[in-house]
Enzyme design. Structure first.
Site: not given
Ligand SMILES: [Zn+2]
Length: 297
Positions: A2-3, A61, A95, A269
Site C-alpha cells: 500500500p502506498e 504510511k 488471514h 526492485r
C-alpha cells in the site's frame, strides 16, 4: 504494497466509522503483528480495552488512533496489511490477526487487522495521541498541509544521491513509494539517478507538484472505491494502475514521445523510465585526488 493514497483511504474510512467508539474487547489471534508492543499480546489487549477512539491520523504510511488516555493505537500495513471495518457477526477473514470489538458510536462493529505476510503490525504508543514518538522522525508527506516546500527543496539540492532515492527517503518526505516515484519522475522528465545537487530549484518544485498530482489522482480514485461500502482498503493499488505511464509499463510506448518504457534494477526492485524523455545523467567527474599521469620514479 500500500502506498500513501491507499493508507489515506484507510485513515478516512476509520475516521468515518470508528471515531467516538469504545473498544470493548481485543482478540490477538497471532502474536506476530503485535511483536513491537513491549507488553506482548496480553499487555496490548489490556491497554486498549475500555478506551475510546478519539480520531484517526496519519504520518506517511503510519496510521494511529488517538485514545482517550493520551495513548494511541499505532498501525503499519506493511506489505499486505488491511484494516477492515466489519458489521457485527462478520466472518473471520482467512488471514485475520487482530480483532477489536467496538461499542458506542460504532454500534458493535469490529475492526479487523488482516495481514497475510505480517510485515505490518499494531502497537500501543504510550503518550502517542498527538504524534507517536516511534514515528516522530518521519517527515511529513507532500499532501500534509504542514509540509515545508522550501525546506524540502533546499535539502534535496544539498544531496548528491539520485533524486529517486531522495523521494524514497522517509526523513526528507514520507509516503512516496516506488510506483509514485517513477510516475512523478516520468511526468517531470527527470531520470531517477540525477543527483539532487544537479537539479535547479525550479526542477525540484516542479517535481513536487507532480508528486502531489499523482497522489491526488490516486486518492480521488481510492476514495471513490471506499464509499462503495463499509469496508475497504487493501494492500493493492490495482485500481490506479491504468493511470500509470511509467511503473509496470515496460516496453510500452506512450504518446508523449513514442519510445518504449525501460525497466532497470533499483534497490532490489525496479525502476521504469522513458530513455528519451528522462535521459540517463552523465557520470559525475571524480573530484581531485586522482593524478592524470603517474609521477616519475
Ligand atoms: Zn518519452
Amino acid at each position: 504494497m500500500p502506498e500513501l493514497p491507499e493508507v489515506e483511504v484507510v485513515r478516512a474510512g476509520l475516521e468515518r466509522h470508528v471515531v467516538g467508539a469504545r473498544i470493548r474487547a481485543v482478540e490477538v489471534l497471532h502474536p506476530r503483528p503485535v511483536r513491537r508492543d513491549p507488553g506482548g499480546p496480553e499487555g496490548f489487549a489490556a491497554a486498549l480495552t475500555g478506551r475510546r477512539i478519539d480520531g484517526a491520523r496519519r504520518r506517511g504510511k503510519y496510521l494511529w488512533l488517538p485514545l482517550d488516555d493520551g495513548s494511541a493505537l499505532l498501525a503499519h500495513l506493511g506489505m499486505s496489511g488491511q484494516m477492515l471495518v466489519q458489521p457485527p457477526g462478520a466472518a473471520a477473514e482467512r488471514h485475520l490477526r487482530v480483532r477489536l470489538l467496538l461499542d458506542g458510536a460504532a454500534e458493535g462493529r469490529h475492526v479487523h487487522f488482516v495481514d497475510q505476510r505480517m510485515f505490518g503490525g499494531l502497537s500501543v504508543s504510550v503518550g502517542g495521541a498527538e504524534l507517536p514518538p516511534e514515528i516522530a522522525h518521519i517527515a511529513r508527506d507532500p499532501l500534509d498541509p504542514g509540509f515545508d516546500d522550501d525546506l524540502f527543496v533546499a535539502r534535496v539540492r544539498r544531496r548528491t544521491s539520485g533524486v529517486k532515492r531522495l523521494l524514497l527517503d522517509q526523513g526528507l518526505v514520507s509516503g512516496v513509494g516506488n510506483i509514485y516515484a517513477d510516475e512523478s519522475l516520468w511526468r517531470a522528465h527527470l531520470h531517477g539517478e540525477r543527483g539532487g545537487d544537479r537539479l535547479t530549484t525550479r526542477q525540484v518544485r516542479d517535481l513536487l507538484t507532480h508528486v502531489r498530482e499523482v497522489m491526488s489522482e490516486a486518492l480521488a480514485q481510492g476514495g471513490t472505491s471506499f464509499d462503495a461500502l463499509y469496508v475497504n482498503v487493501n494492500g493493492e493499488s490495482g485500481y490506479f494502475d491504468r493511470a500509470l505511464h511509467a511503473y509496470g509499463q515496460e516496453g510500452r510506448p506512450w504518446a508523449r514521445c513514442g519510445t518504449p518504457i525501460r525497466r532497470v534494477a533499483f534497490m532490489n526492485r525496479s525502476s521504469f523510465f522513458c530513455p528519451r524523455c528522462q535521459p540517463v545523467p552523465r557520470r559525475r567527474r571524480t573530484s581531485g585526488a586522482v593524478p592524470r599521469t603517474m609521477p616519475p620514479d
